[in-house]
Scaffold this active site. Structure first.
Site, mmCIF file in Angstrom:
data_model
loop_
_atom_site.group_PDB
_atom_site.id
_atom_site.type_symbol
_atom_site.label_atom_id
_atom_site.label_comp_id
_atom_site.label_asym_id
_atom_site.label_seq_id
_atom_site.Cartn_x
_atom_site.Cartn_y
_atom_site.Cartn_z
ATOM 1 N N ASN B 395 -1.523 -9.171 -4.467
ATOM 2 C CA ASN B 395 -1.619 -9.504 -6.004
ATOM 3 C C ASN B 395 -0.443 -8.715 -6.580
ATOM 4 O O ASN B 395 0.569 -9.506 -7.115
ATOM 5 C CB ASN B 395 -2.645 -8.501 -6.452
ATOM 6 C CG ASN B 395 -2.961 -8.759 -8.028
ATOM 7 O OD1 ASN B 395 -2.322 -9.060 -8.470
ATOM 8 N ND2 ASN B 395 -4.210 -8.380 -8.489
ATOM 9 N N ASP B 396 -0.229 -7.280 -6.634
ATOM 10 C CA ASP B 396 0.946 -7.127 -7.255
ATOM 11 C C ASP B 396 2.353 -7.441 -6.835
ATOM 12 O O ASP B 396 3.308 -7.650 -7.436
ATOM 13 C CB ASP B 396 0.982 -5.351 -7.196
ATOM 14 C CG ASP B 396 -0.336 -4.839 -8.125
ATOM 15 O OD1 ASP B 396 -0.827 -5.438 -8.852
ATOM 16 O OD2 ASP B 396 -0.701 -3.820 -7.469
ATOM 17 N N VAL B 397 2.154 -7.580 -5.445
ATOM 18 C CA VAL B 397 3.621 -8.226 -4.965
ATOM 19 C C VAL B 397 4.132 -9.474 -5.200
ATOM 20 O O VAL B 397 5.049 -9.790 -4.880
ATOM 21 C CB VAL B 397 3.639 -8.111 -3.391
ATOM 22 C CG1 VAL B 397 3.362 -6.424 -2.877
ATOM 23 C CG2 VAL B 397 2.530 -8.829 -2.741
#
Lengths: 92, 480
Positions: B395-397
């Protein structure tokens, strides 16, 4: 005792210099390996057992030794398991 | 003299081991060298002090070593970070117990009274050992998701609580040598205060930062070991503890840089994305489904159709892949695509998963060829010529806000630029926020489709769909 302080200083400097650039792949294994080494406090536990005059203190030493060995044996084996996978991958 | 030789050999091997562990080719051997170093160190010590109390030693050896080996072999690769935290905590506990034992030795007639340096060392061992122990256990519980980040830990008042605990620990530490309190009371006080301090320092830190915390706690356990070395008068222990402490500090710094975080913001900044601008108590950073508009979702069938037409496919694995144990299903799908002449690669973000290198370990376990794992810097320029990107529980990456939105807490973090690809499929269980609790603009892009479901189930469906579409059937020669 001042000798021991010199040892502390030089050991720290050595530690700072040993780790330079580490590829991200190795962060976890390196942390795990260094963690296993920090279980070397088992030496202190062994010394405590030898010096302890009472069974109660010997027991404290034995429990401390158990915790340290859990760290050392588990740490090295788990690191080896991780690194073994990298090697397989290199060959494949 | 022999024991001195063994000790020096141990230090040499430890240094070579730490050095070698930071290079891929030598890492495994280096780990072995370090293990040999510890055996030499133990032999040296036993040679020096004899085998007094050998039955107790054997007891500790059998219990601790046996349990360690059992855990090391049993644990699945996905929970590696938690296990490292657990081991580390036990190292801290050992230093704590040794220091408490050593403090009781003079009264029991086991040795002469402690001198000033030894007193300080006992206190440092207790303090740092206890923080390492309780902090590591909290870190483990957070990684296992047994423990969330409670809202109250995000209030600034936590700093006051921690400072009070630290002050209490120091006061008890001072009360012991000064004789203000009976020794057992003072030592129990400093132990309790330090244990609570370890919890207080670790609890407010978000799960995404746990790897850094574990690395730092690992450095602490080195410090605890070194000070235990002062207590028992072992120079080998001092040198080894100092080395690990310093090396752990450097590694912590390296990891912080990799995640684009500063150590102070990790330690004292609270959980990433946990504080809402409105300042309410909503530290859970609830990004509920409603906050996403314009999200398209699609079925595995539709996704399979797009895959069939692709020439180049890139998989982006994340923690969701690890949780679903989907690495083997992923490998199977990739093999099928390759058999149909589709180019397959895996984009590895350095901090994807719960720990740096987590994804490399996981995919290596599924026999994914080394050359197909491509690091972020190398693969980012290739996304524009990629037909399909499949994001698996990352997700964040892959959040494009990290590049474009200066207000995003992720701003500045290097990310995989998957939004550059022609089409993106995000396999995810729900639209819930990422581990750090930050909304992801990728999900709303017009060429992004969400495939909801467990990563393993979705991958298996995709493989089955592609098979029914005839992908990967024995090619041309067979004819019909």
């Amino acid at each position: 005792m001042s000798e021991a302080l010199w040892v502390l200083l030089l050991g720290s400097l050595l530690g700072f210099e040993l780790i330079g650039k580490v590829p991200p792949t190795l962060h976890t294994p390196l942390m795990s390996g260094a963690n296993a080494i920090s279980g070397i406090t088992l030496l202190a536990a062994l010394a405590l057992i030898a010096q302890a005059p009472t069974p109660a203190l010997q027991l404290v030493g034995a429990v401390a030794l158990g915790f340290a060995l859990f760290n050392v044996v588990g740490g090295f084996l788990v690191t080896d398991r991780m690194l073994a996978m990298f090697r397989q991958r290199g060959n494949g | 003299m022999l024991h001195l030789t063994l000790d020096l050999g141990a230090v040499l091997l430890l240094a070579l081991g730490l050095k070698g562990l930071s290079k891929v080719r030598t890492a495994r051997m280096a780990n072995g060298l370090a293990a040999v170093a510890l055996v030499l160190a133990v032999l040296g010590l036993l040679l020096e002090q004899g085998l007094t109390g050998w039955s107790w030693m054997l007891l500790g050896l059998a219990a601790g070593g046996g349990a360690g080996a059992l855990v090391a072999y049993r644990v699945p690769m996905t929970s590696m970070p938690e296990v490292v935290a657990l081991f580390n905590g036990c190292g801290g506990m050992s230093s704590l117990l040794v220091a408490l034992g050593a403090a009781a030795l003079p009264a029991a007639g086991g040795r002469a009274a402690l001198n000033r340096l030894e007193l300080v060392s006992v206190l440092v061992s207790v303090l740092v050992g206890a923080i390492t122990f309780s902090g590591s256990l909290v870190a483990m519980a957070k990684l296992q998701e047994w423990l969330a980040t409670p809202g109250w830990t995000q209030r600034p008042a936590r700093h006051a609580v921690n400072i009070a605990l630290a002050a209490a620990a120091l006061a008890f530490g001072l009360a012991w040598p000064m004789g203000w309190l009976a020794a057992p009371v003072a030592l129990a006080g400093i132990t309790t205060a330090s244990l609570l301090l370890g919890i207080g320092l670790t609890l407010p830190i978000g799960g995404a930062d746990m790897p850094v915390v574990i690395s730092l706690l690992n450095s602490y356990s080195g410090v605890a070991a070194a000070s235990a070395g002062f207590v028992v008068g072992s120079q080998l222990l001092i040198v080894a503890g100092a080395m690990v402490g310093a090396a752990g500090l450097i590694l912590t710094q390296v990891m912080c840089t990799g995640m684009n975080r500063s150590l102070t913001s990790v330690l004292f900044g609270g959980a990433l994305g946990a504080s809402t601008p409105s300042g309410g108590g909503g530290a859970e950073a609830a990004v509920d489904d409603q906050s996403y508009s314009r999200v398209t979702s699609c079925s595995p069938e539709e996704c399979a159709l797009t895959l069939e037409a692709a020439e180049r496919v890139v998989f982006v694995p994340g923690y969701g892949l690890a949780v679903a144990q989907a690495q083997h299903s992923l490998k199977e799908l990739a093999r099928l695509l390759e058999s149909a002449g589709i180019e397959v690669a895996y984009a590895i973000h350095p901090v994807a998963g719960r720990m740096p290198g987590h994804m490399n370990v996981l995919l290596a376990e599924a026999d994914v060829p080394y050359e197909q794992l491509i690091e972020m810097e190398a693969i980012n320029p290739d996304f524009p010529r990629t037909d399909v990107v499949i994001v698996l529980g990352a997700n964040d990456v892959v959040n494009p806000h990290a590049k474009t939105d200066p207000n995003s807490p992720l701003y500045g973090m290097p990310v995989l630029e998957v939004d550059q690809a022609r089409s993106v499929f995000v396999v995810k269980r729900s639209l819930g926020a990422g581990y750090s609790g930050i909304r992801n603009a990728l999900f709303e892009l017009p060429h992004t489709s969400m495939v909801f479901g467990d990563a393993k189930a979705v991958l298996q469906q995709l493989t089955a769909e592609l098979r029914t579409l005839g992908v990967g059937k024995v090619p041309v020669t067979a004819g019909r």
